[in-house]
Design a protein around this motif. Structure first.
Motif, PDB file in Angstrom:
ATOM      1  N   ILE A   3     -51.511  13.531 -14.139  1.00 57.15           N
ATOM      2  CA  ILE A   3     -50.399  13.992 -13.302  1.00 57.15           C
ATOM      3  C   ILE A   3     -49.295  12.946 -13.374  1.00 57.15           C
ATOM      4  O   ILE A   3     -49.525  11.764 -13.126  1.00 57.15           O
ATOM      5  CB  ILE A   3     -50.849  14.205 -11.845  1.00 57.15           C
ATOM      6  CG1 ILE A   3     -51.778  15.424 -11.757  1.00 57.15           C
ATOM      7  CG2 ILE A   3     -49.638  14.381 -10.933  1.00 57.15           C
ATOM      8  CD1 ILE A   3     -52.363  15.658 -10.387  1.00 57.15           C
ATOM      9  N   ARG A   4     -48.111  13.414 -13.738  1.00 54.41           N
ATOM     10  CA  ARG A   4     -46.944  12.531 -13.756  1.00 54.41           C
ATOM     11  C   ARG A   4     -46.118  12.856 -12.520  1.00 54.41           C
ATOM     12  O   ARG A   4     -45.647  13.982 -12.359  1.00 54.41           O
ATOM     13  CB  ARG A   4     -46.138  12.744 -15.038  1.00 54.41           C
ATOM     14  CG  ARG A   4     -46.940  12.558 -16.313  1.00 54.41           C
ATOM     15  CD  ARG A   4     -46.042  12.600 -17.540  1.00 54.41           C
ATOM     16  NE  ARG A   4     -45.220  11.391 -17.640  1.00 54.41           N
ATOM     17  CZ  ARG A   4     -44.305  11.208 -18.602  1.00 54.41           C
ATOM     18  NH1 ARG A   4     -44.092  12.151 -19.501  1.00 54.41           N
ATOM     19  NH2 ARG A   4     -43.599  10.089 -18.641  1.00 54.41           N
ATOM     20  N   LEU A   5     -45.966  11.881 -11.657  1.00 51.39           N
ATOM     21  CA  LEU A   5     -45.302  12.115 -10.385  1.00 51.39           C
ATOM     22  C   LEU A   5     -43.837  11.701 -10.449  1.00 51.39           C
ATOM     23  O   LEU A   5     -43.509  10.557 -10.766  1.00 51.39           O
ATOM     24  CB  LEU A   5     -45.999  11.347  -9.260  1.00 51.39           C
ATOM     25  CG  LEU A   5     -45.478  11.641  -7.850  1.00 51.39           C
ATOM     26  CD1 LEU A   5     -45.811  13.068  -7.437  1.00 51.39           C
ATOM     27  CD2 LEU A   5     -46.055  10.656  -6.847  1.00 51.39           C
ATOM     28  N   GLY A   6     -42.981  12.645 -10.138  1.00 48.72           N
ATOM     29  CA  GLY A   6     -41.556  12.363 -10.096  1.00 48.72           C
ATOM     30  C   GLY A   6     -40.961  12.809  -8.778  1.00 48.72           C
ATOM     31  O   GLY A   6     -41.644  13.390  -7.923  1.00 48.72           O
ATOM     32  N   ILE A   7     -39.691  12.541  -8.623  1.00 54.50           N
ATOM     33  CA  ILE A   7     -38.986  12.982  -7.424  1.00 54.50           C
ATOM     34  C   ILE A   7     -37.603  13.466  -7.834  1.00 54.50           C
ATOM     35  O   ILE A   7     -36.955  12.881  -8.702  1.00 54.50           O
ATOM     36  CB  ILE A   7     -38.892  11.874  -6.366  1.00 54.50           C
ATOM     37  CG1 ILE A   7     -38.298  12.424  -5.066  1.00 54.50           C
ATOM     38  CG2 ILE A   7     -38.107  10.667  -6.881  1.00 54.50           C
ATOM     39  CD1 ILE A   7     -38.656  11.624  -3.844  1.00 54.50           C
ATOM     40  N   SER A   8     -37.181  14.546  -7.217  1.00 49.99           N
ATOM     41  CA  SER A   8     -35.895  15.123  -7.575  1.00 49.99           C
ATOM     42  C   SER A   8     -34.746  14.318  -6.983  1.00 49.99           C
ATOM     43  O   SER A   8     -34.790  13.898  -5.825  1.00 49.99           O
ATOM     44  CB  SER A   8     -35.813  16.570  -7.092  1.00 49.99           C
ATOM     45  OG  SER A   8     -34.544  17.106  -7.355  1.00 49.99           O
ATOM     46  N   SER A  35     -38.094   1.915  -6.760  1.00 50.17           N
ATOM     47  CA  SER A  35     -38.742   1.047  -5.774  1.00 50.17           C
ATOM     48  C   SER A  35     -39.922   1.738  -5.103  1.00 50.17           C
ATOM     49  O   SER A  35     -40.839   1.073  -4.616  1.00 50.17           O
ATOM     50  CB  SER A  35     -37.734   0.608  -4.713  1.00 50.17           C
ATOM     51  OG  SER A  35     -37.361   1.690  -3.874  1.00 50.17           O
ATOM     52  N   LEU A  36     -39.900   3.071  -5.091  1.00 46.06           N
ATOM     53  CA  LEU A  36     -40.970   3.846  -4.481  1.00 46.06           C
ATOM     54  C   LEU A  36     -42.117   4.134  -5.454  1.00 46.06           C
ATOM     55  O   LEU A  36     -43.138   4.682  -5.065  1.00 46.06           O
ATOM     56  CB  LEU A  36     -40.417   5.167  -3.937  1.00 46.06           C
ATOM     57  CG  LEU A  36     -39.460   5.040  -2.742  1.00 46.06           C
ATOM     58  CD1 LEU A  36     -38.689   6.338  -2.538  1.00 46.06           C
ATOM     59  CD2 LEU A  36     -40.224   4.666  -1.479  1.00 46.06           C
ATOM     60  N   GLY A  37     -41.925   3.787  -6.718  1.00 47.02           N
ATOM     61  CA  GLY A  37     -42.997   3.943  -7.699  1.00 47.02           C
ATOM     62  C   GLY A  37     -43.021   5.266  -8.432  1.00 47.02           C
ATOM     63  O   GLY A  37     -44.031   5.588  -9.077  1.00 47.02           O
ATOM     64  N   LYS A 282     -42.795   9.354   2.857  1.00 47.57           N
ATOM     65  CA  LYS A 282     -43.660  10.240   3.656  1.00 47.57           C
ATOM     66  C   LYS A 282     -44.378  11.245   2.767  1.00 47.57           C
ATOM     67  O   LYS A 282     -45.589  11.465   2.890  1.00 47.57           O
ATOM     68  CB  LYS A 282     -42.824  10.985   4.704  1.00 47.57           C
ATOM     69  CG  LYS A 282     -42.397  10.172   5.904  1.00 47.57           C
ATOM     70  CD  LYS A 282     -41.629  11.050   6.892  1.00 47.57           C
ATOM     71  CE  LYS A 282     -41.233  10.295   8.145  1.00 47.57           C
ATOM     72  NZ  LYS A 282     -40.531  11.159   9.121  1.00 47.57           N
ATOM     73  N   GLY A 283     -43.618  11.874   1.873  1.00 44.76           N
ATOM     74  CA  GLY A 283     -44.214  12.866   0.992  1.00 44.76           C
ATOM     75  C   GLY A 283     -45.255  12.263   0.081  1.00 44.76           C
ATOM     76  O   GLY A 283     -46.336  12.834  -0.118  1.00 44.76           O
ATOM     77  N   ARG A 284     -44.950  11.113  -0.475  1.00 48.00           N
ATOM     78  CA  ARG A 284     -45.891  10.438  -1.374  1.00 48.00           C
ATOM     79  C   ARG A 284     -47.167  10.032  -0.634  1.00 48.00           C
ATOM     80  O   ARG A 284     -48.283  10.221  -1.145  1.00 48.00           O
ATOM     81  CB  ARG A 284     -45.214   9.215  -1.991  1.00 48.00           C
ATOM     82  CG  ARG A 284     -46.066   8.485  -3.014  1.00 48.00           C
ATOM     83  CD  ARG A 284     -45.378   7.215  -3.502  1.00 48.00           C
ATOM     84  NE  ARG A 284     -46.229   6.505  -4.431  1.00 48.00           N
ATOM     85  CZ  ARG A 284     -46.190   6.651  -5.749  1.00 48.00           C
ATOM     86  NH1 ARG A 284     -45.331   7.489  -6.285  1.00 48.00           N
ATOM     87  NH2 ARG A 284     -47.013   5.983  -6.522  1.00 48.00           N
ATOM     88  N   THR A 285     -46.998   9.478   0.558  1.00 49.26           N
ATOM     89  CA  THR A 285     -48.153   9.052   1.352  1.00 49.26           C
ATOM     90  C   THR A 285     -49.039  10.235   1.719  1.00 49.26           C
ATOM     91  O   THR A 285     -50.279  10.153   1.659  1.00 49.26           O
ATOM     92  CB  THR A 285     -47.684   8.331   2.628  1.00 49.26           C
ATOM     93  OG1 THR A 285     -46.918   7.181   2.267  1.00 49.26           O
ATOM     94  CG2 THR A 285     -48.860   7.902   3.487  1.00 49.26           C
TER      95      THR A 285
END
Length: 295
Positions: A3-8, A35-37, A282-285
């Motif tokens: 799984i490759r995790l990204g953010i829009s 910074s959030l990884g 929050k979403g990542r956690t």
């Protein structure tokens, strides 16, 4: 499974409501994402459009680009050829950026006249459906020839929004040419139980957006008949774990089926009200607590 995790970037800079997040620079957005990884993001209107410049900018923050939103008007037979040529240029750009997925959405009468505060969307006629499917197949073949996948993004306030429309699109298109972008928020927004949709069309899913819905704001929007952008401004969307969608069975399904590919966290909120960094964390956690993210 990988799984490759990204953010829009839309969590910071809205692509349709230009006043939301317009003060951000590309460097500020990428600094906070990195910074959030997060590993990747989708194209943002603040990013440079030159391939080399954009690659250098992303590399500076150890990020990659996963895809880019592409509106098409394939349901209008008179526009298909022109739309295909524009689409191919976008595909070529994404290919040069190393992307493997092309986010695609039939806009039709969507996001066109922003002076109109109410919205009515007519169902596609059989002729329009035929034109749309033909256009998607031709676009999907071009993507395939480039070693990429067309991923169709069903979306609120479009002609492919509701369960019957999504199901018809899937049953009418070649699975080798048209894949599905699974978006939990837009599924719920359009009245499709996200878990039911995931199970029913899993074999077509090649790319994922995870976002949540605030039920009260959604019901208020439905009752008012106001436009999608009004819902965004009123906070109808948020990150996973902050709304009404139960993500636990969704995550279990993805893990059990060993989903392999991009998962992009989205929210589409006003960054002046919902700080993008705080909500992204929050979403990542939350997703980590469900076992979707290991680190």
């Amino acid at each position: 499974m990988t799984i490759r995790l990204g953010i829009s970037a839309i969590n910071w800079v809205n692509e349709d409501i230009l006043s939301l997040g317009d003060h951000y620079t590309a460097d500020e957005v990428l600094t906070e994402m990195s910074s959030l990884g997060f590993e990747g993001t989708e194209f943002c209107r603040k990013f440079p459009q030159d391939v080399t410049t954009l690659q250098q900018l992303l590399a500076k923050y150890n990020m990659v680009m996963s895809s880019q939103w592409n509106s098409v008007h394939f349901s209008d037979a008179s526009r298909v050829e022109e739309e295909l040529e524009k689409y191919k240029q976008k595909v070529d750009f994404l290919s040069a950026m190393g992307c493997k997925h092309v986010v695609t959405c039939e806009s039709g009468n969507t996001f066109e006249d922003l002076t109109q505060n109410k919205v009515t969307i007519d169902e596609l006629t059989d002729e329009q459906w035929s034109s749309l499917i033909d256009g998607l197949h031709r676009a999907g073949q071009y993507c395939n020839d480039k070693g990429m996948k067309l991923v169709y993004h069903f979306h609120g306030e479009t002609v492919i929004e509701k369960p019957a429309q999504i199901d018809r699109l899937m049953s009418s298109t070649n699975p080798d040419l048209v894949h599905l972008l699974y978006d939990t928020g837009h599924a719920y927004y359009g009245g499709y139980d996200p878990l039911v949709l995931l199970k029913k069309h899993y074999d077509r899913i090649a790319y994922i957006h995870l976002k949540d819905i605030r039920e009260a704001q959604l019901q208020e929007l439905i009752a008012s008949g106001l436009r999608f952008r009004t819902g965004v401004q009123n906070g109808v969307f948020t990150v996973p774990g902050e709304g009404c969608i139960d993500f636990a069975p969704i995550v279990r399904e993805l893990l059990d089926r060993r989903y392999d590919g991009w998962i992009i966290i989205e929210a589409e909120q006003d960054p002046a009200i919902a700080n993008p960094v705080i909500y992204a964390e929050k979403g990542r956690t939350y997703l980590k607590s469900l076992g979707l993210i290991k680190a």
